[in-house]
Scaffold this motif. Structure first.
Motif, PDB file in Angstrom:
ATOM      1  N   LEU A 151       0.832  -1.205   0.000  1.00 25.35           N
ATOM      2  CA  LEU A 151       0.000   0.000   0.000  1.00 25.35           C
ATOM      3  C   LEU A 151       0.869   1.260   0.000  1.00 25.35           C
ATOM      4  N   ALA A 152       1.971   1.218   0.730  1.00 27.05           N
ATOM      5  CA  ALA A 152       2.884   2.370   0.747  1.00 27.05           C
ATOM      6  C   ALA A 152       3.509   2.575  -0.634  1.00 27.05           C
ATOM      7  N   TYR A 153       3.896   1.477  -1.270  1.00 27.91           N
ATOM      8  CA  TYR A 153       4.462   1.542  -2.620  1.00 27.91           C
ATOM      9  C   TYR A 153       3.434   2.137  -3.592  1.00 27.91           C
ATOM     10  N   ALA A 154       2.211   1.621  -3.510  1.00 26.09           N
ATOM     11  CA  ALA A 154       1.155   2.097  -4.409  1.00 26.09           C
ATOM     12  C   ALA A 154       0.831   3.564  -4.148  1.00 26.09           C
ATOM     13  N   SER A 155       0.933   3.989  -2.887  1.00 31.24           N
ATOM     14  CA  SER A 155       0.657   5.392  -2.564  1.00 31.24           C
ATOM     15  C   SER A 155       1.649   6.314  -3.262  1.00 31.24           C
ATOM     16  N   ILE A 156       2.919   5.887  -3.330  1.00 34.63           N
ATOM     17  CA  ILE A 156       3.918   6.692  -4.032  1.00 34.63           C
ATOM     18  C   ILE A 156       3.622   6.734  -5.529  1.00 34.63           C
ATOM     19  N   VAL A 157       3.234   5.579  -6.085  1.00 33.22           N
ATOM     20  CA  VAL A 157       2.915   5.523  -7.514  1.00 33.22           C
ATOM     21  C   VAL A 157       1.790   6.492  -7.844  1.00 33.22           C
ATOM     22  N   SER A 211       0.276  18.222  -3.742  1.00 34.55           N
ATOM     23  CA  SER A 211       0.644  16.933  -4.333  1.00 34.55           C
ATOM     24  C   SER A 211       2.068  16.549  -3.957  1.00 34.55           C
ATOM     25  N   TRP A 212       2.957  17.538  -3.957  1.00 37.79           N
ATOM     26  CA  TRP A 212       4.353  17.271  -3.578  1.00 37.79           C
ATOM     27  C   TRP A 212       4.448  16.850  -2.113  1.00 37.79           C
ATOM     28  N   SER A 213       3.655  17.496  -1.263  1.00 36.60           N
ATOM     29  CA  SER A 213       3.642  17.134   0.164  1.00 36.60           C
ATOM     30  C   SER A 213       3.139  15.708   0.361  1.00 36.60           C
ATOM     31  N   ILE A 214       2.091  15.339  -0.387  1.00 35.05           N
ATOM     32  CA  ILE A 214       1.556  13.967  -0.301  1.00 35.05           C
ATOM     33  C   ILE A 214       2.595  12.964  -0.779  1.00 35.05           C
ATOM     34  N   LEU A 215       3.309  13.316  -1.844  1.00 35.27           N
ATOM     35  CA  LEU A 215       4.344  12.425  -2.374  1.00 35.27           C
ATOM     36  C   LEU A 215       5.470  12.221  -1.365  1.00 35.27           C
ATOM     37  N   LYS A 216       5.908  13.291  -0.707  1.00 34.31           N
ATOM     38  CA  LYS A 216       6.959  13.170   0.300  1.00 34.31           C
ATOM     39  C   LYS A 216       6.498  12.325   1.491  1.00 34.31           C
ATOM     40  N   GLU A 217       5.244  12.519   1.896  1.00 39.45           N
ATOM     41  CA  GLU A 217       4.704  11.729   3.005  1.00 39.45           C
ATOM     42  C   GLU A 217       4.636  10.247   2.649  1.00 39.45           C
ATOM     43  N   ALA A 218       4.215   9.951   1.425  1.00 43.36           N
ATOM     44  CA  ALA A 218       4.165   8.556   0.971  1.00 43.36           C
ATOM     45  C   ALA A 218       5.562   7.951   0.910  1.00 43.36           C
ATOM     46  N   ARG A 232      15.734   5.738  -6.724  1.00 45.46           N
ATOM     47  CA  ARG A 232      15.317   6.969  -7.405  1.00 45.46           C
ATOM     48  C   ARG A 232      13.960   6.845  -8.088  1.00 45.46           C
ATOM     49  N   VAL A 233      13.514   5.646  -8.354  1.00 48.52           N
ATOM     50  CA  VAL A 233      12.254   5.500  -9.072  1.00 48.52           C
ATOM     51  C   VAL A 233      11.641   4.147  -8.733  1.00 48.52           C
ATOM     52  N   LEU A 234      10.315   4.114  -8.714  1.00 47.46           N
ATOM     53  CA  LEU A 234       9.576   2.864  -8.571  1.00 47.46           C
ATOM     54  C   LEU A 234       9.203   2.393  -9.968  1.00 47.46           C
ATOM     55  N   SER A 235       9.536   1.155 -10.281  1.00 56.90           N
ATOM     56  CA  SER A 235       9.449   0.697 -11.669  1.00 56.90           C
ATOM     57  C   SER A 235       8.101   0.104 -12.057  1.00 56.90           C
ATOM     58  N   ASN A 236       7.176  -0.049 -11.106  1.00 59.36           N
ATOM     59  CA  ASN A 236       5.872  -0.643 -11.422  1.00 59.36           C
ATOM     60  C   ASN A 236       4.761   0.378 -11.253  1.00 59.36           C
ATOM     61  N   ASN A 237       3.809   0.374 -12.210  1.00 66.09           N
ATOM     62  CA  ASN A 237       2.627   1.210 -12.054  1.00 66.09           C
ATOM     63  C   ASN A 237       1.513   0.398 -11.392  1.00 66.09           C
ATOM     64  N   MET A 238       0.348   1.010 -11.239  1.00 65.57           N
ATOM     65  CA  MET A 238      -0.740   0.348 -10.518  1.00 65.57           C
ATOM     66  C   MET A 238      -1.203  -0.918 -11.226  1.00 65.57           C
ATOM     67  N   GLU A 239      -1.298  -0.869 -12.550  1.00 68.31           N
ATOM     68  CA  GLU A 239      -1.737  -2.046 -13.291  1.00 68.31           C
ATOM     69  C   GLU A 239      -0.770  -3.217 -13.086  1.00 68.31           C
ATOM     70  N   GLU A 240       0.515  -2.914 -13.073  1.00 72.31           N
ATOM     71  CA  GLU A 240       1.522  -3.966 -12.879  1.00 72.31           C
ATOM     72  C   GLU A 240       1.501  -4.507 -11.453  1.00 72.31           C
TER      73      GLU A 240
END
Length: 425
Positions: A151-157, A211-218, A232-240
């Motif tokens: 869920l934390a990963y998906a929140s960042i995505v 949006s930036w604040s939400i991203l930092k919190e996630a 530096r980056v999460l390689s999976n999107n929600m569909e994946e």
């Protein structure tokens, strides 16, 4: 406006950079063995395993060396009838008899062995159940870790998508505001449109910063589960992510814990009933004792053999009368666990069926929301072209743009809700 554009380009650059370290959802799940917030559960399992080994080792006899050296400052004396040593002694005469020496010692080997202890079997079974509970609790903690980390990963995505949208939207309204400014200064636009566009620019900036604040919190939340210093980056999107989960089925460990509690209750009931049985122990000693008024411990003439072996039987008579209340309590506890288990099984079946229905509905909802989003995007682009050509007012484009933002937000929320249904229910 340069800073948001730079951040957006930086974000996109990280996404396509070959040197950037990425984190996939499978990489996150594979990290579970190194997660620091699961170490307590692992250690607890190891403690219970060690306790079971300690209990098993109690079946063997205890053998230890026993030695002491004693200096009697006052020789122990006891009165004895004098006639026992002198037939001519007066009747009733008492003779003080010293029954030790100034120095005495004892050395040898002691063996203690509980041949039969009615409590030992139930104690070992309780420790075995405690170990099984520790294993289940560890599995439960690992499942919770996987759910929460996903869920934390998906929140960042999703937060990244929202932030990218906010950056583009902010950049677009900066351009619109520039157009309105030029029109206003050239006398071809109204002050109302120019004022309205300036207000929208500020609203878009607020949305961008939010949006930036939400991203930092996630990002901070994901840091609870994975070290992100080099990521530096999460390689999976929600569909994946949803595809990787596949037919994920949340295991109901509560039911296993209740079953173990029920087994523990049965073991305790048997243990209480076994308390009326006698215990049998065997003790033996092999050694020697030293007696002398002078300290010469190496003189073997002052050492005397000393050894024994005994078999002890202990019968708990009071247990025949005091165990009835404990037995009744244990029997009631077992009935409670049986009822809890039946309730859990019934509720689990209903929960599974409800989950299936929710998943079906959520997927249908996302499909419809995607269609709405496509239509909203088409309407937005048409309104933008019309506004740039001067055929409609800015307020008309703002409504179309807001509708498109709303359609995106609805999809983001629906995808996250579907993920929570799959993971948590």
């Amino acid at each position: 406006m340069k800073k948001p554009i730079f951040l957006f380009l930086l974000l996109i650059g990280f996404t396509f950079s070959g040197n950037a370290q990425s984190l996939s959802i499978s990489d996150l799940w594979n990290y579970i063995g190194q997660a620091s917030n699961l170490k307590v559960k692992k250690l607890n399992k190891e403690v219970q395993a060690a306790q079971l080994n300690v209990r098993r080792s109690e079946r063997f006899p205890v053998i230890y060396g026993d030695a002491n050296l004693q200096r009697n400052l006052i020789i122990p004396t006891t009165p004895v009838p004098a006639i026992a040593f002198d037939p001519n002694a007066e009747e009733g005469a008492i003779l003080p008899l010293k029954f030790s020496t100034k120095w005495n010692s004892k050395a040898g080997l002691q063996l203690e062995w509980n041949l039969f202890d009615p409590n030992k079997k139930s104690q070992q079974q309780e420790d075995l159940i405690a170990l099984e509970k520790a294993k289940v609790e560890e599995s439960l903690a690992e499942q919770d870790w996987k759910i929460n980390s996903t869920l934390a990963y998906a929140s960042i995505v999703l937060a990244t998508e929202q932030y990218q949208f906010a950056l583009k939207d902010s950049a677009l309204f900066e351009e619109i505001n520039s157009i309105n400014k030029e029109r206003f200064l050239a006398g071809r636009g109204s002050s109302e449109d120019y004022s309205l566009s300036q207000q929208e620019v500020q609203r878009k900036k607020i949305l961008m910063h939010e949006s930036w604040s939400i991203l930092k919190e996630a990002n901070l939340e994901l840091g609870r589960y994975y070290p992100l210093d080099s990521i530096r980056v999460l390689s999976n999107n929600m569909e994946e992510i949803l595809m990787e989960l596949g037919a994920f089925e949340k295991k109901i460990y509560d039911q296993q814990l209740v079953e173990l509690d029920q087994q523990l209750s049965m073991v305790q009931l048997k243990g209480i009933k076994r308390q009326v049985l006698p215990s049998v122990s065997f003790n033996a000693y092999y050694g020697a004792q030293y007696f002398s008024n002078s300290f010469n411990i190496i003189d073997k003439n002052n050492w005397y053999g000393y050894s024994y072996a005994n078999l002890g039987l202990r019968i708990p008579i009071s247990a025949y009368f005091s165990n009835s209340s404990a037995i009744k309590k244990a029997e009631l506890s077992e009935k409670v666990y049986v009822q809890q288990l039946e309730d859990l099984q019934l509720n689990d079946e209903i929960d599974k069926k409800q989950k299936q229905e929710k998943i079906i509905f959520s997927k249908q909802k996302i499909e419809s929301l995607n269609k709405i989003k496509d239509l909203a995007l088409q309407n937005k682009e048409e309104k933008l072209a019309a506004y740039q050509a001067g055929r409609i007012l800015l307020i008309d484009f703002n409504k179309a743009n807001s509708d498109y933002l709303k359609s995106c937000q609805d999809i983001w929320k629906a995808k996250y809700d579907l993920l929570k249904i799959i993971l948590e229910q």
